[in-house]
Structures are given as structure tokens and as C-alpha cells.
Design a protein around this motif. Structure first.
Motif, PDB file in Angstrom:
ATOM      1  N   ARG A  31      -9.946 -14.171   4.460  1.00  0.00           N
ATOM      2  CA  ARG A  31      -9.454 -12.854   5.432  1.00  0.00           C
ATOM      3  C   ARG A  31      -8.102 -12.208   4.944  1.00  0.00           C
ATOM      4  O   ARG A  31      -7.132 -12.958   4.791  1.00  0.00           O
ATOM      5  N   ILE A  32      -8.280 -10.971   4.662  1.00  0.00           N
ATOM      6  CA  ILE A  32      -7.056 -10.130   4.162  1.00  0.00           C
ATOM      7  C   ILE A  32      -6.186  -9.707   5.210  1.00  0.00           C
ATOM      8  O   ILE A  32      -5.071  -9.520   4.915  1.00  0.00           O
ATOM      9  N   GLY A  33      -6.822  -8.991   6.350  1.00  0.00           N
ATOM     10  CA  GLY A  33      -6.211  -8.346   7.242  1.00  0.00           C
ATOM     11  C   GLY A  33      -7.031  -7.608   8.179  1.00  0.00           C
ATOM     12  O   GLY A  33      -8.125  -8.034   8.344  1.00  0.00           O
ATOM     13  N   HIS A  34      -6.531  -6.371   8.652  1.00  0.00           N
ATOM     14  CA  HIS A  34      -7.329  -5.866   9.653  1.00  0.00           C
ATOM     15  C   HIS A  34      -7.206  -4.272   9.596  1.00  0.00           C
ATOM     16  O   HIS A  34      -6.217  -3.692   9.138  1.00  0.00           O
ATOM     17  N   GLY A  35      -8.369  -3.343   9.589  1.00  0.00           N
ATOM     18  CA  GLY A  35      -8.373  -1.894   9.676  1.00  0.00           C
ATOM     19  C   GLY A  35      -8.554  -1.346   8.127  1.00  0.00           C
ATOM     20  O   GLY A  35      -8.673  -2.014   7.303  1.00  0.00           O
ATOM     21  N   PRO A  36      -8.962  -0.208   8.363  1.00  0.00           N
ATOM     22  CA  PRO A  36      -9.300   0.524   7.098  1.00  0.00           C
ATOM     23  C   PRO A  36      -8.343   0.939   6.111  1.00  0.00           C
ATOM     24  O   PRO A  36      -8.640   0.825   4.879  1.00  0.00           O
ATOM     25  N   ASP A  37      -7.008   0.978   6.692  1.00  0.00           N
ATOM     26  CA  ASP A  37      -5.673   0.976   5.628  1.00  0.00           C
ATOM     27  C   ASP A  37      -5.898  -0.180   4.691  1.00  0.00           C
ATOM     28  O   ASP A  37      -5.734  -0.143   3.468  1.00  0.00           O
ATOM     29  N   THR A  38      -6.022  -1.270   5.233  1.00  0.00           N
ATOM     30  CA  THR A  38      -5.866  -2.628   4.542  1.00  0.00           C
ATOM     31  C   THR A  38      -7.128  -2.862   3.594  1.00  0.00           C
ATOM     32  O   THR A  38      -6.853  -3.086   2.430  1.00  0.00           O
ATOM     33  N   LEU A  39      -8.402  -2.253   4.163  1.00  0.00           N
ATOM     34  CA  LEU A  39      -9.555  -2.186   3.117  1.00  0.00           C
ATOM     35  C   LEU A  39      -9.138  -1.362   1.827  1.00  0.00           C
ATOM     36  O   LEU A  39      -9.354  -1.752   0.953  1.00  0.00           O
ATOM     37  N   ARG A  40      -8.710  -0.266   2.368  1.00  0.00           N
ATOM     38  CA  ARG A  40      -8.194   0.748   1.196  1.00  0.00           C
ATOM     39  C   ARG A  40      -7.516   0.148   0.037  1.00  0.00           C
ATOM     40  O   ARG A  40      -7.638   0.354  -1.033  1.00  0.00           O
ATOM     41  N   ARG A  41      -6.192  -0.224   0.655  1.00  0.00           N
ATOM     42  CA  ARG A  41      -5.341  -0.983  -0.197  1.00  0.00           C
ATOM     43  C   ARG A  41      -5.683  -2.138  -1.077  1.00  0.00           C
ATOM     44  O   ARG A  41      -5.447  -2.251  -2.325  1.00  0.00           O
ATOM     45  N   ALA A  42      -6.278  -2.949  -0.439  1.00  0.00           N
ATOM     46  CA  ALA A  42      -6.852  -4.210  -1.090  1.00  0.00           C
ATOM     47  C   ALA A  42      -7.915  -3.820  -1.858  1.00  0.00           C
ATOM     48  O   ALA A  42      -8.234  -4.140  -3.111  1.00  0.00           O
ATOM     49  N   GLY A  43      -8.830  -2.660  -1.694  1.00  0.00           N
ATOM     50  CA  GLY A  43      -9.850  -2.358  -2.490  1.00  0.00           C
ATOM     51  C   GLY A  43      -9.365  -1.838  -3.828  1.00  0.00           C
ATOM     52  O   GLY A  43      -9.953  -2.090  -4.682  1.00  0.00           O
ATOM     53  N   ALA A  44      -8.326  -0.888  -3.831  1.00  0.00           N
ATOM     54  CA  ALA A  44      -7.689  -0.184  -4.798  1.00  0.00           C
ATOM     55  C   ALA A  44      -6.986  -1.300  -5.816  1.00  0.00           C
ATOM     56  O   ALA A  44      -7.276  -1.101  -6.930  1.00  0.00           O
ATOM     57  N   ALA A  45      -6.684  -2.323  -5.314  1.00  0.00           N
ATOM     58  CA  ALA A  45      -5.864  -3.425  -5.864  1.00  0.00           C
ATOM     59  C   ALA A  45      -6.976  -4.186  -6.690  1.00  0.00           C
ATOM     60  O   ALA A  45      -6.618  -4.662  -7.888  1.00  0.00           O
ATOM     61  N   VAL A  46      -8.312  -4.205  -6.231  1.00  0.00           N
ATOM     62  CA  VAL A  46      -9.224  -5.038  -6.699  1.00  0.00           C
ATOM     63  C   VAL A  46      -9.768  -4.283  -7.977  1.00  0.00           C
ATOM     64  O   VAL A  46      -9.979  -4.452  -9.061  1.00  0.00           O
ATOM     65  N   VAL A  47     -10.264  -2.919  -7.740  1.00  0.00           N
ATOM     66  CA  VAL A  47     -11.010  -2.179  -8.676  1.00  0.00           C
ATOM     67  C   VAL A  47      -9.966  -1.509  -9.821  1.00  0.00           C
ATOM     68  O   VAL A  47     -10.401  -1.010 -10.934  1.00  0.00           O
ATOM     69  N   GLU A  48      -8.729  -1.699  -9.463  1.00  0.00           N
ATOM     70  CA  GLU A  48      -7.704  -1.368 -10.529  1.00  0.00           C
ATOM     71  C   GLU A  48      -7.117  -2.445 -11.146  1.00  0.00           C
ATOM     72  O   GLU A  48      -6.201  -2.212 -12.072  1.00  0.00           O
ATOM     73  N   TRP A  49      -7.652  -3.464 -11.160  1.00  0.00           N
ATOM     74  CA  TRP A  49      -7.338  -4.871 -11.712  1.00  0.00           C
ATOM     75  C   TRP A  49      -6.011  -5.325 -11.604  1.00  0.00           C
ATOM     76  O   TRP A  49      -5.425  -6.202 -12.172  1.00  0.00           O
ATOM     77  N   ARG A  50      -5.366  -4.568 -10.383  1.00  0.00           N
ATOM     78  CA  ARG A  50      -3.931  -5.112 -10.052  1.00  0.00           C
ATOM     79  C   ARG A  50      -4.049  -6.501  -9.616  1.00  0.00           C
ATOM     80  O   ARG A  50      -2.934  -7.329  -9.760  1.00  0.00           O
ATOM     81  N   MET A  51      -5.127  -6.946  -8.726  1.00  0.00           N
ATOM     82  CA  MET A  51      -5.171  -8.205  -8.318  1.00  0.00           C
ATOM     83  C   MET A  51      -5.414  -9.438  -9.403  1.00  0.00           C
ATOM     84  O   MET A  51      -4.566 -10.333  -9.414  1.00  0.00           O
ATOM     85  N   HIS A  52      -5.801  -9.033 -10.418  1.00  0.00           N
ATOM     86  CA  HIS A  52      -6.220  -9.852 -11.731  1.00  0.00           C
ATOM     87  C   HIS A  52      -4.895 -10.095 -12.514  1.00  0.00           C
ATOM     88  O   HIS A  52      -4.047 -10.978 -12.767  1.00  0.00           O
ATOM     89  N   ARG A  53      -4.147  -8.807 -12.420  1.00  0.00           N
ATOM     90  CA  ARG A  53      -2.849  -8.930 -13.176  1.00  0.00           C
ATOM     91  C   ARG A  53      -1.593  -9.703 -12.516  1.00  0.00           C
ATOM     92  O   ARG A  53      -0.912 -10.332 -13.062  1.00  0.00           O
ATOM     93  N   ALA A  54      -1.843  -9.718 -11.246  1.00  0.00           N
ATOM     94  CA  ALA A  54      -0.718 -10.241 -10.394  1.00  0.00           C
ATOM     95  C   ALA A  54      -1.019 -11.599 -10.172  1.00  0.00           C
ATOM     96  O   ALA A  54       0.093 -12.204 -10.008  1.00  0.00           O
ATOM     97  N   LEU A  55      -1.912 -12.198 -10.769  1.00  0.00           N
ATOM     98  CA  LEU A  55      -2.376 -13.651 -10.879  1.00  0.00           C
ATOM     99  C   LEU A  55      -1.883 -14.052 -12.312  1.00  0.00           C
ATOM    100  O   LEU A  55      -2.177 -15.353 -12.452  1.00  0.00           O
ATOM    101  N   GLY A  56      -1.403 -13.442 -13.109  1.00  0.00           N
ATOM    102  CA  GLY A  56      -1.079 -13.525 -14.563  1.00  0.00           C
ATOM    103  C   GLY A  56      -2.272 -13.490 -15.573  1.00  0.00           C
ATOM    104  O   GLY A  56      -1.924 -13.849 -16.314  1.00  0.00           O
TER     105      GLY A  56
END
Length: 184
Positions: A31-56
């Protein structure tokens, strides 16, 4: 120039949610959070590879976003003790309630299979991040590691969820062209 082919025949299996037999299966939700804004921010972090990079994870890709057909290479480790994992994006979703993508393995990847990273907004407004994968060893060292590989994959999926929860709370980044123009 020829395009490398995937190292497995069940391309797109993570999208269909019918994971093929003969592979280790992974399905982990956070569970990441709640609401469309969270979906949009989390989705962008995933498809822009930022999540992977933040993990090193080192990410090399000619595109800033994960889109079908985009090649990439993920690297884990440091310096000479780094493992490169060539892959290509199999599918991507950018829908009002679902954002994410899957990549499939290419020759030279230590595993053989597919992994998806999806953020979804459910009917109650909760935002969930799910990693779904099917894989089996494709190199001598992943075969040698045996049962440690699935454990490492589960830990990686948990780490993705924890990092994404943090990234989803950060303010949205302006589009790249806006940042460039602002610095002139």
C-alpha cells in the motif's frame, strides 16, 4: 542492426496475470497511499525509472520513460562487482487508475523471464504498488545461488514498495523542458 529477442517465449505474461509454469513466481503488493495525486506521483516514479534509481540500481536506457519496445540495462553492484541485466519494455499502461510497465529479459540477463511494476488506485481510493514476475536462472551464478535468488527478489520487491511510498509523498517534478528553461 538486429534487435535482440527475448529469452523466453511467454512475452506479456505479467499483463495477463497468468504466469507460466516452469518459473519461480513472485507477486508482492504494497500500500503506497491514498488518492489520485498519489497514484500520479507514484506512477511517474515507476515509469521514469526513478524508483529503480532510488534503490541504487543503475539504469541505462535511451528513453526517459518506460514505453513498449524501449531497451534498457539494469546494473546492481559496485564497480567491477556489478551485474548488468539487459532488458526491453514489453508493455506499459498509463490509464486513469493504473500506471506501470513490464520488462522482459534479453540475452546476457542473469535471469530469464518478465517483471512488472504497477501502481493502481482501487475502488476505495487506496493506491497499491504490485511487483509481478516469473523467472528462472539463466547464468551460472544465479543457478549456483539457487533458493537465494527468490529471496533476493522478494526483498527487492519490498524495497521497491518502501522507496515508492517515499517518492509518492515528494512534490511533483516539473517537466524536463521547464527545468531547462528555468536555468537559462
Amino acid at each position: 542492426m538486429s534487435v535482440p529477442v527475448f529469452t523466453y517465449p511467454e512475452v506479456g505474461g505479467t499483463r495477463l496475470h497468468r504466469l507460466p509454469a516452469g518459473y519461480h513466481h513472485l507477486h508482492h503488493s504494497t500500500r503506497i497511499g491514498h488518492g489520485p495525486d498519489t497514484l500520479r506521483r507514484a506512477g511517474a516514479a515507476v515509469v521514469e525509472w526513478r524508483m529503480h534509481r532510488a534503490l541504487g540500481v543503475g539504469v541505462r536506457s535511451p528513453a526517459e520513460r518506460a514505453e513498449p519496445g524501449v531497451p534498457g540495462s539494469l546494473a546492481v553492484g559496485v564497480g567491477p562487482v556489478s551485474v548488468s541485466a539487459p532488458c526491453r519494455v514489453v508493455w506499459a499502461d498509463d490509464e486513469p487508475h493504473r500506471i506501470g510497465f513490464a520488462y522482459g529479459t534479453l540475452p546476457g540477463h542473469p535471469e530469464c523471464g518478465e517483471e512488472s511494476f504497477v501502481v493502481e488506485l482501487d475502488g476505495s481510493g487506496q493506491v497499491w504498488f504490485t511487483v509481478t514476475a516469473f523467472s528462472h536462472p539463466a547464468s551460472w551464478y544465479t543457478r549456483l545461488a539457487g533458493p537465494l535468488v527468490p529471496v533476493a527478489q522478494r526483498l527487492y520487491a519490498r524495497g521497491c514498495g518502501a522507496v515508492l511510498r517515499r517518492l509518492a509523498k515528494e512534490p511533483e517534478r516539473p517537466p524536463r523542458f521547464a527545468r531547462t528553461a528555468a536555468h537559462r
